[in-house]
Every structure is written in C-alpha cells, then in structure tokens.
Write a protein that holds these residues in place. Structure first.
Motif, PDB file in Angstrom:
ATOM      1  N   LEU A 175      30.029   4.126  -7.456  1.00 29.32           N
ATOM      2  CA  LEU A 175      29.586   5.448  -7.005  1.00 29.32           C
ATOM      3  C   LEU A 175      28.815   6.189  -8.094  1.00 29.32           C
ATOM      4  O   LEU A 175      27.708   6.687  -7.852  1.00 29.32           O
ATOM      5  CB  LEU A 175      30.800   6.275  -6.578  1.00 29.32           C
ATOM      6  N   ASP A 176      29.382   6.250  -9.294  1.00 36.62           N
ATOM      7  CA  ASP A 176      28.845   7.134 -10.332  1.00 36.62           C
ATOM      8  C   ASP A 176      27.878   6.450 -11.299  1.00 36.62           C
ATOM      9  O   ASP A 176      27.054   7.132 -11.920  1.00 36.62           O
ATOM     10  CB  ASP A 176      29.993   7.750 -11.139  1.00 36.62           C
ATOM     11  N   VAL A 177      27.989   5.136 -11.464  1.00 40.87           N
ATOM     12  CA  VAL A 177      27.161   4.438 -12.452  1.00 40.87           C
ATOM     13  C   VAL A 177      26.065   3.617 -11.773  1.00 40.87           C
ATOM     14  O   VAL A 177      24.889   3.708 -12.141  1.00 40.87           O
ATOM     15  CB  VAL A 177      28.031   3.525 -13.349  1.00 40.87           C
ATOM     16  N   LEU A 178      26.450   2.828 -10.777  1.00 43.52           N
ATOM     17  CA  LEU A 178      25.487   1.937 -10.129  1.00 43.52           C
ATOM     18  C   LEU A 178      24.843   2.569  -8.892  1.00 43.52           C
ATOM     19  O   LEU A 178      23.901   2.005  -8.337  1.00 43.52           O
ATOM     20  CB  LEU A 178      26.176   0.623  -9.746  1.00 43.52           C
ATOM     21  N   HIS A 179      25.366   3.703  -8.471  1.00 36.48           N
ATOM     22  CA  HIS A 179      24.807   4.468  -7.344  1.00 36.48           C
ATOM     23  C   HIS A 179      24.668   3.614  -6.083  1.00 36.48           C
ATOM     24  O   HIS A 179      23.666   3.669  -5.380  1.00 36.48           O
ATOM     25  CB  HIS A 179      23.457   5.075  -7.744  1.00 36.48           C
ATOM     26  N   ASP A 180      25.720   2.834  -5.840  1.00 41.07           N
ATOM     27  CA  ASP A 180      25.793   2.020  -4.627  1.00 41.07           C
ATOM     28  C   ASP A 180      26.933   2.587  -3.779  1.00 41.07           C
ATOM     29  O   ASP A 180      28.088   2.151  -3.882  1.00 41.07           O
ATOM     30  CB  ASP A 180      26.043   0.557  -4.981  1.00 41.07           C
ATOM     31  N   ALA A 181      26.612   3.580  -2.962  1.00 38.54           N
ATOM     32  CA  ALA A 181      27.632   4.293  -2.206  1.00 38.54           C
ATOM     33  C   ALA A 181      28.331   3.399  -1.187  1.00 38.54           C
ATOM     34  O   ALA A 181      29.514   3.577  -0.894  1.00 38.54           O
ATOM     35  CB  ALA A 181      27.019   5.505  -1.502  1.00 38.54           C
ATOM     36  N   ARG A 182      27.599   2.411  -0.656  1.00 35.11           N
ATOM     37  CA  ARG A 182      28.200   1.529   0.350  1.00 35.11           C
ATOM     38  C   ARG A 182      29.340   0.695  -0.260  1.00 35.11           C
ATOM     39  O   ARG A 182      30.420   0.586   0.318  1.00 35.11           O
ATOM     40  CB  ARG A 182      27.133   0.618   0.948  1.00 35.11           C
ATOM     41  N   LYS A 183      29.094   0.105  -1.431  1.00 34.88           N
ATOM     42  CA  LYS A 183      30.152  -0.674  -2.080  1.00 34.88           C
ATOM     43  C   LYS A 183      31.282   0.240  -2.553  1.00 34.88           C
ATOM     44  O   LYS A 183      32.456  -0.115  -2.477  1.00 34.88           O
ATOM     45  CB  LYS A 183      29.582  -1.473  -3.245  1.00 34.88           C
ATOM     46  N   ALA A 184      30.926   1.425  -3.037  1.00 34.74           N
ATOM     47  CA  ALA A 184      31.951   2.384  -3.458  1.00 34.74           C
ATOM     48  C   ALA A 184      32.861   2.720  -2.284  1.00 34.74           C
ATOM     49  O   ALA A 184      34.091   2.762  -2.424  1.00 34.74           O
ATOM     50  CB  ALA A 184      31.292   3.647  -3.999  1.00 34.74           C
TER      51      ALA A 184
END
Length: 212
Positions: A175-184
């Motif tokens: 969420l916060d580092v890789l900005h991949d909300a789906r995986k988060a």
C-alpha cells in the motif's frame, strides 16, 4: 463496586492497550494481591507475559488456570499459540484440537485449522520455525530496505498463511511503498479473515479507496 480493584484494573488494561507491559504487570499484580486470582486475571497475566516475550511464564500461568478452572476455548487456544511459537509440535496439536472441539468462531476455526495442517507436516513446521529469523530480519529492514523485507515476508507467509504480522506488513508495503492497492487489499483481507484488527480494517478501507 470495589474502587481500589477497579482502579488497578483500569490502569492495567490501559497499559496493555498501549503495550506498556511493565506497567500493566505492576497494576495487575496489585489487583491480584487485593482481590485474589480469577480466570480472567490469570489470562490477562499470561497476555502480559507474552507481550514481554516471557513465553514460559505465560504457559505456566495458563496451565495453572486450566488446573483450577478446567479447559476452555480461550485457554486452549492461547496454550496452542504458545506451543506453536516455541516449537512444541505435539503439545500445540493437543491444545489446538481441544480448542477446535469447543465451538470457536469462524475466524478462530480458520486459523486453528490452518495451523493444524502446518503441524501435520513436520518438515513444513520446521521451516515455519526457521522462518522466525526471517521475520526478525524483515522487521529490521522494513523502513530502510522495504523490498528486501517484502521478499522475506513473502517467504514467511508461503510456509505459514496464518502469520498475521507478515500478512499485515505485506499489505502495508504494497500500500505505502509499492503503491499496489490491489495486492494490499488482498493481504489486509487475509489478516481480517484470521483476527480482528482495527488497524488492518482501516488500511483495507484505504486500499479500496486507492484501488477505485
């Protein structure tokens, strides 16, 4: 109402919420000295010992509670958790099996069943124990080397899908580092399928907003 017991209880519980384990222990022991032991106080004392990584004392406290009050879902579940963490495979199976027979809720059933599957495979369980070193390394790397931490946490949850800390930190990294909300979203959902966590619930909502 006993105002002294109430005061000690509030101070201890407030300290537990803040993870101030030394203060929590101090006031809980005052409460016990004032009004004597009960099942709930035994249980809270074990929680406080666990917060301080004093697993042996936590286990012995819970065993004394079982001897006094008999087995219950709450006691057996925590005894199973301690033995699972400390490598006592046979005892972990024994306590988790007892907990499972006492009608746990859906989340607890899912977690206990998954851990019993891990425990049934001795080699896999050995790897789960070895992975504790990876968890410690990942904690240290979380802020400065997040991508290395990510790889370590992924290895941990591959062997143990009930490792809530690793699942939650994977969600945070995505969420916060890789900005991949789906995986988060996926990892925070897995956390909430196993335990109640207000922090994971807030992060899940944040991930869904970012994904939309």
């Amino acid at each position: 109402m006993d105002p002294i017991a109430w005061y000690y209880q509030r101070r201890s519980l407030n300290a537990m919420v803040q993870n101030n384990w030394k203060e929590a222990e101090r006031f809980l022991l005052k409460q016990i000295a004032h009004q004597g032991y009960s099942m709930g106080l035994h249980y809270n004392l074990a929680l406080i010992y666990l917060g301080q990584e004093r697993k042996k004392e936590a286990y012995e406290t819970l065993l004394a509670c079982v001897d006094t009050y008999g087995e219950s879902l709450r006691l057996c579940r925590m005894l199973g958790d301690i033995q699972y963490m400390t490598g006592e495979r046979i005892e972990a199976v024994r306590w988790y099996t007892s907990a499972l027979a006492d009608n746990p809720n859906e989340k607890e059933t899912k977690l206990i069943t998954a851990r019993l599957l891990v425990l049934a495979d001795e080699n896999r369980y050995h790897q789960v124990l070895e992975n504790q070193k990876s968890v410690e390394q990942a904690r240290a790397l979380l802020e400065k080397e997040p991508e290395q931490a990510l790889g370590l946490y992924l290895r941990v949850v591959e062997d143990d899908p009930t490792h809530v800390e690793a699942l939650n930190n994977l969600g945070t990294l995505y969420l916060d580092v890789l900005h991949d909300a789906r995986k988060a979203e996926s990892y925070f959902t897995q956390v909430l399928e196993l335990v109640d966590s207000s922090a994971a619930a807030r992060n899940l909502a944040k991930a869904r907003i970012q994904k939309s």
